[in-house]
Design a protein around this motif. Structure first.
Motif, short mmCIF file in Angstrom:
data_model
loop_
_atom_site.label_atom_id
_atom_site.label_comp_id
_atom_site.label_asym_id
_atom_site.label_seq_id
_atom_site.Cartn_x
_atom_site.Cartn_y
_atom_site.Cartn_z
N UNK A 26 -5.29 72.74 7.14
CA UNK A 26 -4.53 73.99 6.23
C UNK A 26 -4.91 72.99 4.70
N UNK A 27 -4.90 74.16 4.36
CA UNK A 27 -5.33 74.23 2.48
C UNK A 27 -4.49 74.30 1.50
N UNK A 28 -3.86 72.97 1.71
CA UNK A 28 -2.63 72.80 0.59
C UNK A 28 -2.23 70.95 0.33
N UNK A 29 -1.74 71.45 -0.56
CA UNK A 29 -1.10 69.80 -1.28
C UNK A 29 -0.10 69.66 -1.39
N UNK A 30 0.83 68.52 -0.62
CA UNK A 30 1.56 68.33 -1.42
C UNK A 30 2.43 67.47 -2.46
N UNK A 31 2.46 67.90 -3.70
CA UNK A 31 3.11 67.77 -5.01
C UNK A 31 4.11 66.90 -5.07
N UNK A 32 5.33 66.93 -3.74
CA UNK A 32 6.33 65.91 -4.13
C UNK A 32 7.73 66.48 -3.21
N UNK A 33 7.45 65.29 -2.32
CA UNK A 33 9.17 65.19 -1.66
C UNK A 33 10.21 64.89 -1.93
N UNK A 34 10.95 65.24 -1.89
CA UNK A 34 12.46 65.13 -2.37
C UNK A 34 13.75 65.21 -0.84
N UNK A 35 15.13 64.11 -1.02
CA UNK A 35 15.65 63.89 -0.77
C UNK A 35 17.17 63.62 -1.05
N UNK A 36 17.63 64.49 -0.14
CA UNK A 36 19.18 64.62 -0.38
C UNK A 36 19.88 63.25 -0.62
N UNK A 37 19.00 62.93 0.57
CA UNK A 37 19.74 61.33 1.86
C UNK A 37 18.85 60.41 1.31
N UNK A 38 18.89 59.48 0.30
CA UNK A 38 17.93 57.76 0.03
C UNK A 38 17.42 57.43 1.08
N UNK A 39 18.21 57.18 2.45
CA UNK A 39 18.04 56.48 3.80
C UNK A 39 16.92 57.45 4.94
N UNK A 40 16.87 58.99 4.00
CA UNK A 40 16.08 59.46 4.99
C UNK A 40 14.82 59.11 5.39
N UNK A 41 14.59 58.93 6.67
CA UNK A 41 13.24 58.66 8.03
C UNK A 41 12.27 59.32 7.13
#
Ligand code: GRF
Length: 188
Positions: A26-41
């Motif tokens: 896949x030709x893409x980049x992940x610019x950011x990851x956001x979670x509404x749960x601080x403890x998300x694995x």
């Protein structure tokens, strides 16, 4: 193709997308990851992979609108082409959806429009369907609606439990999300 991933839990769909990018499928980049749960694995995994990763706990904000405003603020910093909901357990308001029209993707563990909402696999078992699967779709203001990009079917077998059916569907989710993103990429 710049992606922003929103997640709330385990993050196996995020990991599948990450691996597809790392393997150059896949030709893409992940610019950011956001979670509404601080403890998300999934958030911990994103940090381990070296991504820009943020916890924005919804409980820290007085209203849904205030929480979404902060998520939108962080997203805007990264100018993503697509927002990828990967087990993000928050309903998006029409205001949020309008900020990224036809640029928010979701994955759901049923063959939509059957069994929207929570516990899709349990709903499928209760109804006695013989085929289930997963759906990647564009997000509109209605729950688990919006145009379908990719579906993958799996059999429901005698003796299936929520766990066994969920696992069979999840394997296909990982393929389906990558396929949907590949399709979008080929159109850019
Ligand atoms: C998946 O079953 C997805 O379809 C649903 O939430 C689950 C997320 O799993 N929306 P994961 O966090 O990506 O492992």
């Amino acid at each position: 193709m710049k992606l922003a991933v929103l997640l709330s839990g385990r993050g196996s769909n995020f990991a599948a997308i990450h691996e597809a990018i790392a393997d150059r499928r896949l030709d893409a980049q992940i610019a950011t990851v956001i979670s509404n749960r601080a403890d998300a694995a999934g958030l911990a995994r994103a940090k381990d992979c070296g991504y820009d990763a943020h916890a924005i706990p919804h409980r820290d904000y007085p209203t849904r609108a205030a929480h979404e405003e902060e998520v939108l603020r962080v997203l805007a910093l990264h100018e993503p082409d697509y927002i990828v909901l990967a087990g993000y357990m928050r309903l998006l308001s029409p205001t949020f959806v309008a900020a990224y029209p036809n640029r928010i993707l979701n994955i759901h563990p049923s063959l939509l429009p059957s069994f929207p909402g929570v516990d899709a696999q349990a709903q499928a078992l209760r109804h006695g369907v013989k085929i289930s699967g997963c759906t990647v779709h564009l997000v509109d203001e209605n729950l688990d609606a919006g145009p379908i990009l990719v579906q993958r079917a799996v059999p429901v077998v005698d003796g299936d439990t929520v766990e066994s059916l969920s696992a069979r569907i999840l394997d296909q989710e990982h393929e389906a999300y990558v396929e949907a993103l590949q399709k979008l990429k080929s159109k850019t």
